[in-house]
Design a protein around this motif. Structure first.
Motif, PDB file in Angstrom:
ATOM      1  N   ALA A  55      -9.550  -2.484  -3.991  1.00 49.08           N
ATOM      2  CA  ALA A  55     -10.065  -2.547  -2.622  1.00 49.08           C
ATOM      3  C   ALA A  55     -11.240  -3.520  -2.552  1.00 49.08           C
ATOM      4  CB  ALA A  55     -10.477  -1.163  -2.153  1.00 49.08           C
ATOM      5  N   MET A  56     -12.139  -3.449  -3.555  1.00 51.48           N
ATOM      6  CA  MET A  56     -13.318  -4.322  -3.545  1.00 51.48           C
ATOM      7  C   MET A  56     -12.924  -5.787  -3.617  1.00 51.48           C
ATOM      8  SD  MET A  56     -16.540  -4.465  -3.375  1.00 51.48           S
ATOM      9  CE  MET A  56     -16.721  -6.094  -2.661  1.00 51.48           C
ATOM     10  N   VAL A  57     -11.992  -6.099  -4.518  1.00 55.58           N
ATOM     11  CA  VAL A  57     -11.592  -7.498  -4.655  1.00 55.58           C
ATOM     12  C   VAL A  57     -10.996  -8.003  -3.346  1.00 55.58           C
ATOM     13  CG1 VAL A  57     -10.100  -9.110  -5.858  1.00 55.58           C
ATOM     14  CG2 VAL A  57     -11.237  -7.321  -7.123  1.00 55.58           C
ATOM     15  N   LEU A  67      -7.913  -4.183   1.543  1.00 55.85           N
ATOM     16  CA  LEU A  67      -8.804  -4.249   2.699  1.00 55.85           C
ATOM     17  C   LEU A  67      -9.127  -5.696   3.033  1.00 55.85           C
ATOM     18  CD1 LEU A  67     -11.161  -1.239   1.997  1.00 55.85           C
ATOM     19  CD2 LEU A  67      -9.835  -1.586   4.056  1.00 55.85           C
ATOM     20  N   ARG A  97      -4.784  -6.152 -12.268  1.00 60.49           N
ATOM     21  CA  ARG A  97      -5.159  -5.399 -13.456  1.00 60.49           C
ATOM     22  C   ARG A  97      -6.036  -4.213 -13.088  1.00 60.49           C
ATOM     23  NH1 ARG A  97      -7.765  -8.323 -18.106  1.00 60.49           N
ATOM     24  NH2 ARG A  97      -9.179  -9.086 -16.517  1.00 60.49           N
ATOM     25  N   VAL A  98      -6.687  -4.297 -11.954  1.00 65.07           N
ATOM     26  CA  VAL A  98      -7.526  -3.191 -11.541  1.00 65.07           C
ATOM     27  C   VAL A  98      -6.814  -2.418 -10.438  1.00 65.07           C
ATOM     28  CG1 VAL A  98      -9.617  -4.426 -12.099  1.00 65.07           C
ATOM     29  CG2 VAL A  98      -8.710  -4.572  -9.805  1.00 65.07           C
ATOM     30  N   GLY A 110      -7.184   1.151  -7.475  1.00 62.76           N
ATOM     31  CA  GLY A 110      -8.101   2.014  -6.738  1.00 62.76           C
ATOM     32  C   GLY A 110      -9.196   1.236  -6.047  1.00 62.76           C
ATOM     33  N   VAL A 111     -10.450   1.712  -6.175  1.00 67.38           N
ATOM     34  CA  VAL A 111     -11.560   1.062  -5.478  1.00 67.38           C
ATOM     35  C   VAL A 111     -11.767  -0.368  -5.924  1.00 67.38           C
ATOM     36  CG1 VAL A 111     -13.123   2.791  -4.644  1.00 67.38           C
ATOM     37  CG2 VAL A 111     -13.037   2.321  -7.063  1.00 67.38           C
ATOM     38  N   TYR A 112     -11.475  -0.663  -7.194  1.00 65.62           N
ATOM     39  CA  TYR A 112     -11.713  -2.015  -7.680  1.00 65.62           C
ATOM     40  C   TYR A 112     -10.809  -2.989  -6.942  1.00 65.62           C
ATOM     41  CZ  TYR A 112     -14.174   0.394 -11.351  1.00 65.62           C
ATOM     42  OH  TYR A 112     -15.041   1.193 -12.023  1.00 65.62           O
ATOM     43  N   ILE A 125      -4.473  -0.402  -2.261  1.00 62.95           N
ATOM     44  CA  ILE A 125      -5.064  -0.439  -0.928  1.00 62.95           C
ATOM     45  C   ILE A 125      -5.757  -1.779  -0.717  1.00 62.95           C
ATOM     46  CG2 ILE A 125      -6.735   0.663   0.592  1.00 62.95           C
ATOM     47  CD1 ILE A 125      -6.244   3.195  -1.246  1.00 62.95           C
ATOM     48  N   ILE A 148     -11.599  -6.835  -0.327  1.00 64.69           N
ATOM     49  CA  ILE A 148     -12.688  -6.967   0.657  1.00 64.69           C
ATOM     50  C   ILE A 148     -13.409  -8.290   0.430  1.00 64.69           C
ATOM     51  CG2 ILE A 148     -14.968  -6.125   1.324  1.00 64.69           C
ATOM     52  CD1 ILE A 148     -14.020  -3.303   0.712  1.00 64.69           C
ATOM     53  N   ALA A 149     -13.748  -8.531  -0.839  1.00 69.13           N
ATOM     54  CA  ALA A 149     -14.456  -9.767  -1.165  1.00 69.13           C
ATOM     55  C   ALA A 149     -13.642 -10.974  -0.736  1.00 69.13           C
ATOM     56  CB  ALA A 149     -14.755  -9.829  -2.666  1.00 69.13           C
ATOM     57  N   PRO A 188      -6.239 -11.768 -10.691  1.00 69.29           N
ATOM     58  CA  PRO A 188      -7.375 -10.902 -11.043  1.00 69.29           C
ATOM     59  C   PRO A 188      -7.229  -9.468 -10.534  1.00 69.29           C
ATOM     60  CG  PRO A 188      -7.993 -12.405  -9.301  1.00 69.29           C
ATOM     61  CD  PRO A 188      -6.643 -12.825  -9.773  1.00 69.29           C
ATOM     62  N   THR A 205       0.817  -1.215   0.000  1.00 69.54           N
ATOM     63  CA  THR A 205       0.000   0.000   0.000  1.00 69.54           C
ATOM     64  C   THR A 205       0.850   1.264   0.000  1.00 69.54           C
ATOM     65  OG1 THR A 205      -1.704  -1.196   1.193  1.00 69.54           O
ATOM     66  CG2 THR A 205      -1.844   1.185   1.207  1.00 69.54           C
TER      67      THR A 205
END
Lengths: 264, 610
Positions: free
Chosen positions: B116-118, B61, B109-110, B112-114, B59, B120-121, B106, B53
């Motif tokens: 972070a989302m992955v 999470l 390649r993304v 920022g928020v994407y 980032i 988190i998931a 996965p 980070t």
């Protein structure tokens, strides 16, 4: 929608849903306020709450650091949760309305009228937002801000206000959502976190700058969850659905309905 | 400064080792002792996370998920298979790193928020697998009966386990520091600041992000394993989303992108819950409030703040080097610099065959309905300065974005040294010997001028990951050579500022020069320059003219986009004129100057003036 206008996401969104639910129970059950009045009160409270979130947690960090607004909205969520815990208690509470008294039986499967109400309301909201977005002057100002903040500013649009407004709107919608789902899923101070993360996941899958995509993805997600939870268990539900999120982003990094943002 | 620091390090290390040794004799309170071990363990997680980070800017999470993978793997290997501590440690570290590698695919390649989302998931998936898989993890009840640590017949007492954990953390700090000080560390930072700038310096951004992610996953796994054998009990609720947030808060609190930040942050924030106990029901409000206050008032974190403070009171500490050879108008590059990477040797012809270094055949690029470049064919001869001019929106920048691999052409082919190079990634193309500069400079603001140029050497550096971790003699020697050569290049381009200044503090003219030096460090055959004279003063433009002539002497061809007509006319061997994405004229400056089509489209007023 928040993402579209400001390029940020509110991790406190789930806790706003929680606030809608908790306030709903407090107003309508404990204080005996009529349902319609309670709903209006919630919308107004959440409107200002959203404004406040934007002012405190988003504006100082927007465009400075991603990590800033991610953590600040998470922090706001934590604070909301604690406030609710202190005032509302740590237990789950039912919110019985007339619509959950008696299930209707359709083809043998029991369903509460309230559960029918939820998709109707969200569909209505989607259509409302769509009309607001595309048909009104205010809506086109919002789109202008999302497209190019500086240019919109030069055209005399107050970008900061627009972003704050979109937060207020989104938080109000979250409040309404909390109010109408509370009778089905019980209201509690800690219900928000998972709802928020799921909302975020759905928004990402749907394509974060497409409200239509978000609602469609939301429905699919919801139906899928029901099935998996029905056949297996709740934990299996989270495993499958969140694995799916990872998979979808693997295949299409910008969501199913989202367009790739031009990288500059 | 560098010299004294080198001599200081062994003493510092020795002092730390002594401190570790005596600590159990000083601290007798079992609670504190236990907390210290926990701090060491969390410290390992956050050290790894900080590389991800703090340096590459991704980032995460979901770090608690990787921590959980390490903990459960270690515990299950011990409980179910009776495996002893150290083999299990290796396996759980590798397993977490492997999961990290799988997840990296996965996620990298993304951004920022994407991203972070992955993550988190991922965290939630792991948490729920732990709850659900009763057969293996005993679900919410958790695993107990984890055997105490033992090697052969030697049973570890708490004190021995402390030594093990503290030494591991010490190793973690050293390895992280070594990694950050190597070319990889520079690349991490470069990718975090400007992905395009990094890619055009020959750095594969995806590989660097994967590496950072795997590194952080491995340490999370190892730390999880240590935690399992410290706590001797595991349950899913230890590894919730909130734990991931805590890790992130720790590294921000300590200072993102500083080597000691995570340790400082961990030390304070692991003890924090004990303090927050006092606020009883309101402790989460206080916690959330603290995060907000931290973000408002100390976004750089404790160590970051301290560094800035030091920089202010003792500016010499960080800007000591001022070693430039003044007053030479023409500076020759040393043989060593030219031979590096085996690319450029003065006098050697770089192109065999048809005479074109770079050739584009029918390049077309459409953005939706807009045709930015329309069936363009042109060739750049070796050892020439080739100017590309045309009115705004003629497709010039689009063309060099296609050549450098940032855009894919809709139609057409590009050959570089008779090799097809369209549809390759920017990092591959730059490694083949095409460097570039940008209209708005893409330097790495958080790095020093010297480091920026050193980053450009990336493809030519021989040492690998192992030597970076161990910081071997040969690695340090190579680093020193590269540092010298970076300074040499800075001198060559005529940069007269400080080499240890942070790039973001530079005035505009200097930014351009440093960017040119970084592109030259790649040792290119062809240099693409997008409006290098824009925004420069008259004197600076003259210097640039001089510099470009110098560059040509080293057999580097230049494709120059420029609006400054005098510069173009005096420098160029060939000029290509674009209008609406089409070539309307090509030839030497005299031909182009007199071409009526050009005068009509573009040059009209300038020609009358000059």
């Amino acid at each position: 929608m928040m993402w579209a206008t400001s390029g940020t996401v509110n991790f406190a969104q789930g806790d706003s849903v929680m606030i809608g639910a908790v306030l709903g129970v407090t107003f309508c059950l404990d204080k005996g306020v009529p349902v319609w009045l309670g709903l209006i009160a919630i919308i107004i409270i959440c409107y200002f709450l959203g404004m406040g979130i934007e002012r405190v947690a988003i504006r100082p960090f927007r465009g400075v650091s991603d990590i800033g607004w991610m953590l600040s909205t998470i922090a706001i969520g934590i604070i909301f949760r604690n406030i609710a815990m202190v005032t509302f208690g740590t237990y789950e509470r039912p919110f019985p309305t007339i619509l959950v008294q008696k299930p209707i039986y359709i083809a043998g499967a029991g369903i509460y009228p309230q559960e029918i109400l939820i998709p109707i309301v969200s569909l209505a909201l989607m259509i409302g937002i769509e009309i607001f977005y595309n048909r009104t002057k205010f809506g086109s100002a919002l789109r202008a801000v999302s497209y190019n903040r500086e240019a919109a500013g030069l055209m005399g649009i107050n970008a900061n206000f627009m972003i704050a407004f979109s937060y207020a709107l989104a938080t109000s919608i979250a409040g309404i959502a909390g109010f109408i789902v509370a009778p089905v899923i019980l209201a509690s101070s800690h219900m928000g976190l998972l709802i928020g993360l799921k909302g975020f996941a759905v928004a990402i899958i749907g394509g974060i700058n497409s409200p239509r995509g978000t609602i469609v993805a939301g429905f699919v997600y919801g139906v899928l969850e029901k099935f998996i939870a029905g056949y297996f268990s709740t934990a299996a539900r989270e495993i499958t659905t969140f694995s799916l999120v990872i998979l979808i982003l693997l295949i299409s990094p910008w969501g199913i309905f989202g367009k790739k943002r031009k990288e500059t | 400064m560098n010299f004294s620091k080198k001599n200081l390090n062994p003493f510092l290390y020795l002092a730390i080792l002594v401190l570790i040794f005596v600590y159990p004799f000083i601290v007798k309170n079992p609670f504190f002792f236990w907390e210290t071990m926990l701090i060491c363990i969390i410290g390992m997680v956050t050290m790894g996370l900080n590389v991800l980070t703090g340096y590459t800017g991704l980032i995460s999470l979901g770090q608690a998920g990787l921590y959980a993978v390490g903990a459960y793997t270690g515990a299950l290997l011990g409980v179910k298979l009776g495996m002893s501590f150290f083999p299990a440690l290796i396996l759980s570290t590798l397993f977490a790193a492997g999961i990290g590698a799988l997840l990296a695919y996965p996620t990298i390649r993304v951004s920022g928020v994407y991203f972070a989302m992955v993550t988190i998931a991922f965290g939630l998936v792991i948490e729920n697998i732990l709850i659900e898989w009763h057969g293996l993890t005993k679900g919410p009840v958790g695993i107990d009966g984890i055997p105490p640590v033992q090697i052969g017949s030697f049973k570890f007492k708490e004190q021995h386990y402390f030594y093990l954990i503290a030494l591991s953390l010490f190793a973690c700090i050293i390895l992280t520091k070594n990694l950050i000080q190597s070319k990889y560390g520079r690349s991490f930072k470069a990718v975090g600041v400007s992905q395009i700038g990094a890619e055009t310096s020959g750095i594969n951004a995806l590989a660097m992000r994967s590496l950072a992610f795997i590194f952080s996953a491995a340490w999370a796994g190892a730390a999880g394993h240590y935690f399992a054998y410290l706590n001797l009990y595991l349950s899913p609720e230890i590894f919730q989303f909130d734990t991931s947030i805590l890790f992130l808060v720790i590294i921000i609190f300590g200072g993102l992108g500083t080597i000691l930040g995570p340790i400082v942050g961990t030390g304070i924030l692991v003890i924090l819950p004990e303090i927050l106990q006092r606020f009883a029901n309101y402790r989460l409000i206080v916690y959330g409030g603290l995060i907000l206050i931290l973000l408002y008032f100390m976004p750089m974190g404790l160590v970051g703040w301290l560094n800035q403070f030091l920089r202010r009171i003792r500016p010499n500490l960080f800007t000591a080097r001022d070693d430039f050879i003044e007053g030479k108008t023409e500076i020759k590059l040393s043989e060593a610099l030219l031979i590096r990477g085996g690319l450029t040797i003065p006098g050697e012809s770089k192109v065999a065959g048809n005479g074109f270094l770079l050739e584009s055949k029918g390049i077309t690029k459409r953005f939706g309905g807009l045709v930015a470049v329309d069936g363009l064919s042109m060739g750049i001869k070796p050892n020439t300065i080739h100017a590309l001019i045309g009115p705004n929106g003629a497709g010039k920048t689009t063309l060099i974005n296609i050549i450098s691999g940032i855009y894919q052409p809709t139609e057409g082919e590009i050959y570089f040294r008779r090799e097809k190079v369209d549809n390759l990634s920017p990092s591959v193309i730059s490694r083949k010997g095409i460097g570039r500069t940008f209209q708005t400079t893409q330097l790495f603001g958080d790095m020093t001028v010297c480091e920026n140029v050193m980053t450009g050497f990336y493809p030519h550096i021989h040492y690998g990951l192992i030597r970076s971790f161990l910081q071997t003699y040969s690695m340090r020697k190579e680093e020193n050579e590269i540092r010298e050569q970076a300074l040499e290049l800075l001198n060559f381009v005529g940069y007269k500022g400080k080499s240890e200044e942070l790039a973001r503090n530079l005035p505009f003219g200097h930014l351009r020069l440093v960017e040119i030096a970084r592109a030259l460090a790649l040792n290119p055959y062809l240099l693409l320059m997008d409006e290098p004279a824009a925004g420069l003063t008259g004197k600076e433009i003259k210097d640039l003219d001089n510099l470009l002539n110098n560059i040509r002497k080293y057999n580097i061809s230049v494709l120059l986009i420029e609006h400054h007509v005098d510069l173009v006319m005096s420098l160029s061997d060939t000029i290509t004129v674009l209008d609406y994405g089409r070539k309307i004229s090509e030839g030497d400056p005299e031909t182009v100057r007199n071409d009526p089509a050009v005068i009509r489209a573009y040059l009209g007023s300038s020609v009358q003036k000059g």
